[in-house]
Design a protein around this motif. Structure first.
Motif, PDB file in Angstrom:
ATOM      1  N   ILE A   1      -0.503 -34.132 -27.763  1.00 50.27           N
ATOM      2  CA  ILE A   1       0.169 -34.138 -26.449  1.00 50.27           C
ATOM      3  C   ILE A   1       1.584 -33.599 -26.586  1.00 50.27           C
ATOM      4  O   ILE A   1       2.144 -33.028 -25.655  1.00 50.27           O
ATOM      5  CB  ILE A   1       0.161 -35.566 -25.848  1.00 50.27           C
ATOM      6  CG1 ILE A   1       0.613 -35.537 -24.386  1.00 50.27           C
ATOM      7  CG2 ILE A   1       1.028 -36.523 -26.646  1.00 50.27           C
ATOM      8  CD1 ILE A   1       0.372 -36.828 -23.639  1.00 50.27           C
ATOM      9  N   SER A   2       2.162 -33.748 -27.794  1.00 55.91           N
ATOM     10  CA  SER A   2       3.542 -33.304 -27.995  1.00 55.91           C
ATOM     11  C   SER A   2       3.622 -31.869 -28.503  1.00 55.91           C
ATOM     12  O   SER A   2       4.707 -31.378 -28.790  1.00 55.91           O
ATOM     13  CB  SER A   2       4.233 -34.247 -28.987  1.00 55.91           C
ATOM     14  OG  SER A   2       3.497 -34.287 -30.187  1.00 55.91           O
ATOM     15  N   SER A   3       2.461 -31.175 -28.617  1.00 53.51           N
ATOM     16  CA  SER A   3       2.503 -29.824 -29.186  1.00 53.51           C
ATOM     17  C   SER A   3       3.134 -28.826 -28.230  1.00 53.51           C
ATOM     18  O   SER A   3       3.962 -28.016 -28.628  1.00 53.51           O
ATOM     19  CB  SER A   3       1.094 -29.359 -29.553  1.00 53.51           C
ATOM     20  OG  SER A   3       0.536 -30.238 -30.500  1.00 53.51           O
ATOM     21  N   ASN A   4       2.696 -28.840 -26.972  1.00 51.39           N
ATOM     22  CA  ASN A   4       3.308 -27.953 -25.987  1.00 51.39           C
ATOM     23  C   ASN A   4       2.998 -28.458 -24.579  1.00 51.39           C
ATOM     24  O   ASN A   4       2.237 -29.421 -24.403  1.00 51.39           O
ATOM     25  CB  ASN A   4       2.816 -26.509 -26.170  1.00 51.39           C
ATOM     26  CG  ASN A   4       1.300 -26.410 -26.130  1.00 51.39           C
ATOM     27  OD1 ASN A   4       0.668 -26.969 -25.231  1.00 51.39           O
ATOM     28  ND2 ASN A   4       0.713 -25.728 -27.097  1.00 51.39           N
ATOM     29  N   ALA A   5       3.593 -27.798 -23.595  1.00 52.87           N
ATOM     30  CA  ALA A   5       3.472 -28.276 -22.221  1.00 52.87           C
ATOM     31  C   ALA A   5       2.044 -28.205 -21.711  1.00 52.87           C
ATOM     32  O   ALA A   5       1.575 -29.086 -20.970  1.00 52.87           O
ATOM     33  CB  ALA A   5       4.390 -27.468 -21.302  1.00 52.87           C
TER      34      ALA A   5
ATOM     35  N   LEU B   1       9.310 -25.911 -25.898  1.00 56.17           N
ATOM     36  CA  LEU B   1       7.846 -25.989 -25.995  1.00 56.17           C
ATOM     37  C   LEU B   1       7.156 -25.915 -24.627  1.00 56.17           C
ATOM     38  O   LEU B   1       6.137 -26.547 -24.394  1.00 56.17           O
ATOM     39  CB  LEU B   1       7.424 -27.258 -26.744  1.00 56.17           C
ATOM     40  CG  LEU B   1       7.872 -27.309 -28.217  1.00 56.17           C
ATOM     41  CD1 LEU B   1       7.570 -28.677 -28.814  1.00 56.17           C
ATOM     42  CD2 LEU B   1       7.210 -26.225 -29.038  1.00 56.17           C
TER      43      LEU B   1
ATOM     44  N   GLY C   1       6.573 -37.951 -26.506  1.00 52.45           N
ATOM     45  CA  GLY C   1       7.047 -36.615 -26.873  1.00 52.45           C
ATOM     46  C   GLY C   1       6.320 -35.500 -26.152  1.00 52.45           C
ATOM     47  O   GLY C   1       6.205 -34.389 -26.673  1.00 52.45           O
TER      48      GLY C   1
END
Lengths: 660, 201
Positions: B127-131, A268, A260
């Motif tokens: 890791i999936s929070s933002n780019a 995001l 993800g």
């Protein structure tokens, strides 16, 4: 319980299409037939000892060749399916989603699993012999490269019957290839199939760079090296600089889908255009990776069959090295429409036009080599002569596409499709086929039948123009790529249908050409003209100085090179009555066979399959298997041996005795 | 007798040149690895401001730990150099000992990095929070993965050295390993500068 199994099977296996059931049945039957034949003739140990564990570059080359021809078949069937669907308006032959899968696998297979292995086949079959070397620099790594390629290719092809094929285009642009838009496992197959074989390709690049730099026969200075080897050198350099980018790009896409992450997502903070930039930073050099060796082949073929030294050797070398550098500065021409500033587009437009110059130099060099030469029209020469006009037109349409403002009109139209097929078929495929016909006697000890070969050539050549010339016009008429059907209004009133129909006929002519080649090979295995001299064409380079097929150690004595066209010089000296120095054999240092490359690649396959389905219970043991294989290799010290002098004497007497 | 010696010296020569060939190949492998990191750095450069409103480098990174990591890794590079010096003097025990020190320092580095990652994740920065975080974890994590692989390699090599001593083959292996280790050190200098120092500046 039973319901669960049924449920699982219906998502695990691809269902619903008669074509796929047909493929299922044929895969099952072929596998059974192979197992039966191997068992019946007791060939399992032979297969294991002589092929699967081999580190001999000649055998690895043959395996690459077989695999690439199989992939050419699969990719070709994909092409014919597409052309059938497009032959007439409103065809119901393929569904939209099936069509998407077919054009995706066609592109991916043709570039990565057909062109690349066919190129590696020629690298392996020819380069060490041409350099006067006994093997490549790292034979073990070479075997590993092959098996990684094969396992990657198998993983990719498996998606056809298990889980579902990728269908986001041959370069899998996000956001379409992201989990949000492609929730199935198809894209995972794409990522892991290419990733695993890509590691192998990178290793081959390193292997051949070092082989060419360090393993040349004594006296063969760089500027005395045959041009095919030069082309392999330039291609290997591009591989080394381009493939790591592909590795990272695919890994990042995988992280997006698997953990993800947000590298290329729409939300995001992700940036899909970054993927497009990255993939083309690999993708554009990639087309030069595959075309440069074809240029090398033409250089060898033209010189041999014009009975002349190649015209402009230095400029050939210089232009190939120039191409290998400039190829890294043209990538953005694949997306002039992205919306970058005019200055950016101008830079890439000019660099794209500039790279046409060294290519043009080469074309003139080939023409001048033929000028006043004693030309014999053999099969390799035929393909070369077919290539020159075809590639010139393909290059010209490429320069048209390079004009950034005009590209807004051509972008993603059939004009583009026609252009890149013209350079890839007319350049790469014709080139590799010329190479295969040229070196076939060296590899297998017999020539391929001339009559059938001429049929194949003309079917391919005429089929090519019939197929792709109408597509240039279709592009101007507004037909875009990846279109799965069109209405009868556009078809008949706008005139798309007749041109599409002609194009389809051309595609089938090429398919027929391929069938002739299969026939040609199977006929020639039994009745082809045997090559007892080792030098059936009157060759100029060292590979023709040894018997065909070459003994396992290639050269009983290291050749001493004094000029370019080393073998030609030897023949001239002999004609003048200069006797070669007496031969004194020495024991030959050889690498031992190893099962580790095969086992390690199988472990990669298992790990890749596990990642595709998100099955960690399968992926982790697979990776552990890879680690164990690496350690096992590190701990094995008994990796080579010597061929004693008397064995060399016996082999040489048997081989050379035949020729006297 | 003379023949046998000639044969032996020939074999010896071929073998030795083959070992140097492998060092050259390893250099080229490092070139490809530089490109892998180069691409990851480029991605980080593009994405490091894409925090989607979340906390950025300035808010997240705690420098004391990172500076300690840096000194540990730099020291391990120095000790791996001492290992190579010991090897050239033919002192196997010293060589293994310095490799062991290097490995311990490397393991300490990995331990600290993992602690940092775990802490960040526990605070909700995944890791999936933002780019930005995707690029951060991938770049720094790839370096960490390289160091971890180096550790396994180093342990394997210590076992081989204890069994076989300093031979042509083990010399080549230690040479490649130390090349790899110094290379990772250089990469870390860039990570430290680009990700951490420029991040908190």
């Amino acid at each position: 319980m039973w319901e669960n199994i049924k449920d699982f099977a219906s998502t695990f296996f691809v269902t619903g299409d008669p074509l796929i059931y047909g493929a299922d049945v044929s895969i099952a039957l072929t596998s059974i037939a192979i197992v039966f034949v191997l068992t019946y003739f007791k060939k399992w140990t032979w297969l294991w000892r002589e092929w699967i564990t081999t580190v001999d570059h000649k055998r690895i080359g043959i395996m690459y060749l077989i695999a690439s021809l199989l992939m050419l078949f699969r990719g070709g069937v994909d092409a014919l399916l597409m052309r059938t669907q497009l032959a007439l308006p409103n065809m119901k032959f393929l569904q939209a989603d099936h069509y998407n899968a077919v054009f995706t696998t066609h592109g991916t297979i043709m570039i990565l699993f057909m062109a690349m292995p066919m190129m590696f086949a020629l690298f392996n079959l020819v380069v060490p012999l041409q350099l006067g070397a006994r093997d490549v620099a790292y034979p073990f790594l070479n075997s590993l490269s092959f098996w990684l390629f094969l396992m990657g290719a198998m993983l990719f092809n498996l998606s056809f019957v298990i889980g579902g094929s990728p269908d986001a285009g041959w370069l899998s642009y996000p956001p379409l290839s992201e989990l949000s838009h492609s929730p199935g496992v198809g894209e995972n197959f794409y990522i892991w199939g290419i990733q695993i074989s890509g590691i192998g390709s990178l290793a081959t690049g390193i292997n051949f760079l070092v082989t060419i730099l360090k393993m040349r026969a004594p006296g063969m200075k760089m500027m005395k090296m045959p041009l095919f080897s030069w082309s392999v050198l330039s291609s290997s350099i591009i591989i080394i600089f381009a493939f790591p980018i592909l590795t990272v790009t695919l890994a990042l896409l995988f992280l997006d889908r698997f953990l993800g992450a947000h590298f290329f997502t729409m939300d995001l903070g992700g940036n899909p255009m970054m993927y497009v930039n990255l993939i083309w930073m690999w993708g554009h050099p990639e087309v030069y990776i595959v075309v440069l060796p074809a240029f090398g082949i033409f250089s060898e073929v033209v010189a041999t069959f014009s009975k002349k030294k190649i015209f402009g050797y230095n400029s050939m070398v210089f232009s190939m090295m120039l191409i290998s550098i400039v190829s890294f500065f043209t990538w953005a021409h694949h997306f002039f429409t992205m919306g970058a500033s005019a200055n950016v587009n101008v830079f890439f437009a000019i660099s794209t036009m500039v790279i046409g110059i060294p290519t043009g130099v080469k074309i003139f060099n080939w023409l001048f080599t033929m000028f006043r030469g004693r030309i014999t029209i053999t099969q390799p020469m035929l393909w070369t002569l077919g290539f020159i006009p075809c590639f010139a037109v393909g290059g010209a349409t490429g320069v048209m596409l390079a004009v950034a403002p005009a590209d807004y009109q051509y972008h993603n139209s059939y004009f583009l499709i026609a252009h890149f097929h013209q350079v890839l078929i007319g350049g790469v495929v014709f080139g590799y086929l010329a190479g295969i016909y040229y070196w076939w006697p060296k590899v297998f000890g017999f020539k391929l039948n001339d009559r059938l070969g001429k049929w194949a050539f003309w079917l391919w050549n005429i089929g090519f123009y019939v197929c792709f010339m109408p597509q240039y016009a279709l592009g101007f008429m507004g037909m875009t790529r990846r279109l799965y059907t069109y209405g009868s209004d556009t078809g008949w009133d706008l005139g798309w249908a007749p041109l599409n129909l002609i194009s389809t006929v051309g595609a089938f002519l090429m398919g027929l050409g391929f069938i002739f080649q299969v026939w040609q090979i199977s006929y020639s295995i039994r009745k082809g003209e045997r090559d007892l001299t080792g030098d059936p064409w009157g060759g100029r380079t060292l590979e023709w100085s040894i018997p065909s097929p070459a003994p396992m150690y290639n050269f009983a004595v290291e050749p001493q090179v004094t000029t370019d066209d080393a073998w030609w010089k030897v023949k001239e000296d002999r004609a003048k009555g200069i006797k070669p120095a007496p031969v004194k054999y020495e024991p030959i240092h050889m690498p031992k066979n190893s099962a580790i490359p095969f086992v390690m690649s199988v472990c990669w396959f298992i790990a890749g399959f596990g990642f595709v389905f998100d099955w960690m219970w399968m992926a982790i043991p697979g990776l552990i298997g890879v680690a164990i294989c690496l350690l096992a290799r590190s701990f094995s010290y008994d990796t080579d041996y010597y061929i004693p002098v008397d064995e060399i004497e016996r082999t040489e007497a048997a081989l050379r005795g035949r020729t006297v | 007798m003379a023949h046998a010696t000639a044969e032996h010296s020939h074999a010896h020569e071929a073998h030795e040149s083959h070992e140097s060939l492998k060092v050259l190949g390893f250099w080229i492998f490092i070139v490809t690895d530089i490109l892998i990191f180069g691409t990851l750095f480029a991605c980080y450069a593009v994405l490091h401001t894409h925090t989607n409103g979340g906390p950025g480098a300035k808010e997240l990174f705690e420098m004391p730990g990172v500076i300690a990591e840096t000194f540990i890794l730099l020291t391990s590079s120095f000790t791996s150099g001492l290992a190579v010096l010991a090897m050239h003097k033919g002192k196997v025990k010293q060589l293994i000992a310095w490799l062991a020190v290097t490995a311990v320092l490397g393991a300490a580095f990995i331990g600290m990095e993992l602690t940092e990652f775990v802490k960040l994740v526990e605070e909700g920065h995944k890791i999936s929070s933002n780019a930005f975080l995707s690029a951060f974890y991938t770049l720094v994590g790839t370096h960490g993965l390289h160091v971890s692989i180096g550790l396994v390699w180093m342990i394997g090599l210590m076992i081989q050295l204890s069994r076989r001593g300093v031979t042509e083959v083990t010399t080549r292996k230690v040479t490649n390993l130390s090349l790899y280790w110094h290379f990772l050190d250089v990469i870390w200098i860039f990570v430290f500068t680009v990700v951490y120092l420029m991040g908190v500046m």
